[in-house]
Design a protein around this motif. Structure first.
Motif, PDB file in Angstrom:
ATOM      1  N   LEU A  52       0.835  -1.207   0.000  1.00  0.00           N
ATOM      2  CA  LEU A  52       0.000   0.000   0.000  1.00  0.00           C
ATOM      3  C   LEU A  52       0.867   1.253   0.000  1.00  0.00           C
ATOM      4  O   LEU A  52       0.592   2.212  -0.732  1.00  0.00           O
ATOM      5  CB  LEU A  52      -0.937   0.002   1.212  1.00  0.00           C
ATOM      6  N   MET A  53       1.932   1.241   0.798  1.00  0.00           N
ATOM      7  CA  MET A  53       2.817   2.411   0.856  1.00  0.00           C
ATOM      8  C   MET A  53       3.507   2.629  -0.495  1.00  0.00           C
ATOM      9  O   MET A  53       3.677   3.767  -0.938  1.00  0.00           O
ATOM     10  CB  MET A  53       3.843   2.242   1.978  1.00  0.00           C
ATOM     11  N   ALA A  54       3.865   1.546  -1.177  1.00  0.00           N
ATOM     12  CA  ALA A  54       4.505   1.667  -2.494  1.00  0.00           C
ATOM     13  C   ALA A  54       3.556   2.265  -3.530  1.00  0.00           C
ATOM     14  O   ALA A  54       4.002   2.837  -4.524  1.00  0.00           O
ATOM     15  CB  ALA A  54       5.006   0.297  -2.964  1.00  0.00           C
ATOM     16  N   LEU A  55       2.256   2.157  -3.282  1.00  0.00           N
ATOM     17  CA  LEU A  55       1.266   2.722  -4.205  1.00  0.00           C
ATOM     18  C   LEU A  55       0.885   4.145  -3.842  1.00  0.00           C
ATOM     19  O   LEU A  55       0.147   4.796  -4.589  1.00  0.00           O
ATOM     20  CB  LEU A  55       0.000   1.847  -4.217  1.00  0.00           C
ATOM     21  N   ASN A  56       1.379   4.634  -2.736  1.00  0.00           N
ATOM     22  CA  ASN A  56       1.052   5.986  -2.268  1.00  0.00           C
ATOM     23  C   ASN A  56       1.903   6.995  -3.033  1.00  0.00           C
ATOM     24  O   ASN A  56       2.932   7.456  -2.564  1.00  0.00           O
ATOM     25  CB  ASN A  56       1.295   6.081  -0.760  1.00  0.00           C
ATOM     26  N   ARG A  57       1.451   7.318  -4.233  1.00  0.00           N
ATOM     27  CA  ARG A  57       2.177   8.209  -5.143  1.00  0.00           C
ATOM     28  C   ARG A  57       1.200   9.219  -5.730  1.00  0.00           C
ATOM     29  O   ARG A  57      -0.007   8.967  -5.752  1.00  0.00           O
ATOM     30  CB  ARG A  57       2.806   7.403  -6.278  1.00  0.00           C
ATOM     31  N   GLY A  64       5.529  -2.564 -13.069  1.00  0.00           N
ATOM     32  CA  GLY A  64       6.982  -2.771 -13.070  1.00  0.00           C
ATOM     33  C   GLY A  64       7.720  -2.031 -11.976  1.00  0.00           C
ATOM     34  O   GLY A  64       8.467  -2.651 -11.202  1.00  0.00           O
ATOM     35  N   PRO A  65       7.554  -0.718 -11.856  1.00  0.00           N
ATOM     36  CA  PRO A  65       8.264   0.011 -10.803  1.00  0.00           C
ATOM     37  C   PRO A  65       7.867  -0.414  -9.392  1.00  0.00           C
ATOM     38  O   PRO A  65       8.694  -0.410  -8.480  1.00  0.00           O
ATOM     39  CB  PRO A  65       7.883   1.472 -11.064  1.00  0.00           C
ATOM     40  N   VAL A  66       6.605  -0.793  -9.206  1.00  0.00           N
ATOM     41  CA  VAL A  66       6.169  -1.259  -7.884  1.00  0.00           C
ATOM     42  C   VAL A  66       6.837  -2.589  -7.565  1.00  0.00           C
ATOM     43  O   VAL A  66       7.338  -2.798  -6.457  1.00  0.00           O
ATOM     44  CB  VAL A  66       4.633  -1.351  -7.803  1.00  0.00           C
ATOM     45  N   ALA A  67       6.861  -3.495  -8.527  1.00  0.00           N
ATOM     46  CA  ALA A  67       7.527  -4.782  -8.329  1.00  0.00           C
ATOM     47  C   ALA A  67       8.996  -4.577  -7.986  1.00  0.00           C
ATOM     48  O   ALA A  67       9.543  -5.243  -7.108  1.00  0.00           O
ATOM     49  CB  ALA A  67       7.375  -5.655  -9.577  1.00  0.00           C
ATOM     50  N   THR A  68       9.635  -3.623  -8.662  1.00  0.00           N
ATOM     51  CA  THR A  68      11.054  -3.354  -8.411  1.00  0.00           C
ATOM     52  C   THR A  68      11.287  -2.852  -6.988  1.00  0.00           C
ATOM     53  O   THR A  68      12.175  -3.343  -6.288  1.00  0.00           O
ATOM     54  CB  THR A  68      11.596  -2.336  -9.431  1.00  0.00           C
ATOM     55  N   VAL A  69      10.496  -1.875  -6.551  1.00  0.00           N
ATOM     56  CA  VAL A  69      10.715  -1.312  -5.215  1.00  0.00           C
ATOM     57  C   VAL A  69      10.457  -2.362  -4.124  1.00  0.00           C
ATOM     58  O   VAL A  69      11.090  -2.325  -3.075  1.00  0.00           O
ATOM     59  CB  VAL A  69       9.871  -0.033  -4.989  1.00  0.00           C
ATOM     60  N   LEU A  70       9.575  -3.319  -4.392  1.00  0.00           N
ATOM     61  CA  LEU A  70       9.270  -4.362  -3.411  1.00  0.00           C
ATOM     62  C   LEU A  70      10.110  -5.624  -3.613  1.00  0.00           C
ATOM     63  O   LEU A  70       9.938  -6.601  -2.880  1.00  0.00           O
ATOM     64  CB  LEU A  70       7.777  -4.710  -3.476  1.00  0.00           C
ATOM     65  N   ALA A  71      11.001  -5.603  -4.586  1.00  0.00           N
ATOM     66  CA  ALA A  71      11.867  -6.753  -4.903  1.00  0.00           C
ATOM     67  C   ALA A  71      11.037  -8.009  -5.174  1.00  0.00           C
ATOM     68  O   ALA A  71      11.314  -9.086  -4.661  1.00  0.00           O
ATOM     69  CB  ALA A  71      12.892  -6.994  -3.796  1.00  0.00           C
ATOM     70  N   LEU A  77       3.709  -9.988  -7.436  1.00  0.00           N
ATOM     71  CA  LEU A  77       2.980  -8.743  -7.174  1.00  0.00           C
ATOM     72  C   LEU A  77       1.499  -8.913  -7.505  1.00  0.00           C
ATOM     73  O   LEU A  77       0.631  -8.491  -6.732  1.00  0.00           O
ATOM     74  CB  LEU A  77       3.579  -7.588  -7.975  1.00  0.00           C
ATOM     75  N   THR A  78       1.195  -9.535  -8.620  1.00  0.00           N
ATOM     76  CA  THR A  78      -0.200  -9.757  -8.997  1.00  0.00           C
ATOM     77  C   THR A  78      -0.925 -10.552  -7.919  1.00  0.00           C
ATOM     78  O   THR A  78      -2.048 -10.210  -7.529  1.00  0.00           O
ATOM     79  CB  THR A  78      -0.283 -10.482 -10.357  1.00  0.00           C
ATOM     80  N   ALA A  79      -0.284 -11.595  -7.405  1.00  0.00           N
ATOM     81  CA  ALA A  79      -0.900 -12.400  -6.341  1.00  0.00           C
ATOM     82  C   ALA A  79      -1.077 -11.585  -5.064  1.00  0.00           C
ATOM     83  O   ALA A  79      -2.095 -11.720  -4.374  1.00  0.00           O
ATOM     84  CB  ALA A  79      -0.046 -13.639  -6.070  1.00  0.00           C
ATOM     85  N   ALA A  80      -0.109 -10.729  -4.743  1.00  0.00           N
ATOM     86  CA  ALA A  80      -0.194  -9.911  -3.529  1.00  0.00           C
ATOM     87  C   ALA A  80      -1.290  -8.858  -3.636  1.00  0.00           C
ATOM     88  O   ALA A  80      -1.876  -8.444  -2.625  1.00  0.00           O
ATOM     89  CB  ALA A  80       1.151  -9.254  -3.254  1.00  0.00           C
ATOM     90  N   LEU A  81      -1.573  -8.411  -4.844  1.00  0.00           N
ATOM     91  CA  LEU A  81      -2.606  -7.390  -5.056  1.00  0.00           C
ATOM     92  C   LEU A  81      -4.023  -7.942  -4.889  1.00  0.00           C
ATOM     93  O   LEU A  81      -4.933  -7.209  -4.490  1.00  0.00           O
ATOM     94  CB  LEU A  81      -2.477  -6.780  -6.453  1.00  0.00           C
ATOM     95  N   LYS A  82      -4.230  -9.208  -5.194  1.00  0.00           N
ATOM     96  CA  LYS A  82      -5.578  -9.791  -5.220  1.00  0.00           C
ATOM     97  C   LYS A  82      -6.356  -9.557  -3.926  1.00  0.00           C
ATOM     98  O   LYS A  82      -7.484  -9.072  -3.978  1.00  0.00           O
ATOM     99  CB  LYS A  82      -5.518 -11.284  -5.545  1.00  0.00           C
ATOM    100  N   PRO A  83      -5.812  -9.903  -2.742  1.00  0.00           N
ATOM    101  CA  PRO A  83      -6.613  -9.688  -1.522  1.00  0.00           C
ATOM    102  C   PRO A  83      -6.888  -8.209  -1.244  1.00  0.00           C
ATOM    103  O   PRO A  83      -7.954  -7.863  -0.736  1.00  0.00           O
ATOM    104  CB  PRO A  83      -5.794 -10.329  -0.405  1.00  0.00           C
ATOM    105  N   LEU A  84      -5.952  -7.347  -1.609  1.00  0.00           N
ATOM    106  CA  LEU A  84      -6.157  -5.908  -1.407  1.00  0.00           C
ATOM    107  C   LEU A  84      -7.221  -5.388  -2.363  1.00  0.00           C
ATOM    108  O   LEU A  84      -8.025  -4.514  -2.001  1.00  0.00           O
ATOM    109  CB  LEU A  84      -4.838  -5.157  -1.586  1.00  0.00           C
ATOM    110  N   GLU A  85      -7.218  -5.936  -3.562  1.00  0.00           N
ATOM    111  CA  GLU A  85      -8.224  -5.550  -4.545  1.00  0.00           C
ATOM    112  C   GLU A  85      -9.614  -6.028  -4.085  1.00  0.00           C
ATOM    113  O   GLU A  85     -10.592  -5.267  -4.154  1.00  0.00           O
ATOM    114  CB  GLU A  85      -7.847  -6.158  -5.897  1.00  0.00           C
ATOM    115  N   ARG A  86      -9.699  -7.273  -3.583  1.00  0.00           N
ATOM    116  CA  ARG A  86     -10.984  -7.803  -3.092  1.00  0.00           C
ATOM    117  C   ARG A  86     -11.532  -6.972  -1.938  1.00  0.00           C
ATOM    118  O   ARG A  86     -12.736  -6.817  -1.801  1.00  0.00           O
ATOM    119  CB  ARG A  86     -10.822  -9.262  -2.643  1.00  0.00           C
ATOM    120  N   ARG A  87     -10.628  -6.431  -1.113  1.00  0.00           N
ATOM    121  CA  ARG A  87     -11.055  -5.596   0.023  1.00  0.00           C
ATOM    122  C   ARG A  87     -11.390  -4.167  -0.396  1.00  0.00           C
ATOM    123  O   ARG A  87     -11.794  -3.362   0.428  1.00  0.00           O
ATOM    124  CB  ARG A  87      -9.943  -5.558   1.076  1.00  0.00           C
TER     125      ARG A  87
END
Length: 148
Positions: A52-57, A64-71, A77-87
């Motif tokens: 969430l903090m990486a998206l605070n822009r 791509g840049p989000v994946a890079t900053v989170l290594a 990243l797509t899998a990590a986004l799914k639960p946040l998107e559902r919420r």
């Protein structure tokens, strides 16, 4: 019994005591548990907070840049986004400049939750900093950044 030579136990102890990878993994797990515990009342893990903090822009970033900053790779990243998107915390939208690309946007609810989570993160971080008062934190961060 095999004729293969055994590595002496002293070698095992040497690796245990000097392996940077092992120490970094152990420290990362301990830190993750601390932040997970602190953020749990908000329904977040430390990884979700970081995402969430990486998206605070000012503008929604592409993946791509989000994946890079989170290594992370894009699949992770797509899998990590799914639960946040559902919420309803994150919206994944087509990039108007390139319909194949995706932009990641914090929703209003995502910004609200991040606003509530930041003081929890900050307090937890300050506690850890106090516990590590004898450590040169600037040097530690510089060393970790150099490896990353």
């Amino acid at each position: 019994m095999s004729d293969e030579p055994l590595i002496p136990y002293e070698t095992t102890l040497f690796v245990r005591d000097t392996c940077l990878c092992l120490h970094a993994q152990r420290a990362a797990r301990a830190l993750a548990r601390r932040f997970d515990d602190a953020l749990r009342p908000l329904g977040l893990t430390n990884g979700q907070f970081s995402l969430l903090m990486a998206l605070n822009r000012p503008e929604p970033p592409p993946m791509g840049p989000v994946a890079t900053v989170l290594a992370m790779d894009r699949t992770t990243l797509t899998a990590a986004l799914k639960p946040l998107e559902r919420r309803g915390l994150v919206a994944v939208e087509a990039d108007p400049r390139d319909r194949r690309g995706r932009l990641l946007r914090l929703t209003v609810e995502g910004r609200r939750l991040l606003t509530r989570a930041f003081p929890v993160w900050k307090e937890t971080h300050e506690k850890i900093d106090r516990q590590l008062a004898a450590v040169d934190m600037a040097a530690l961060r510089a060393g970790m950044l150099a490896i990353a």
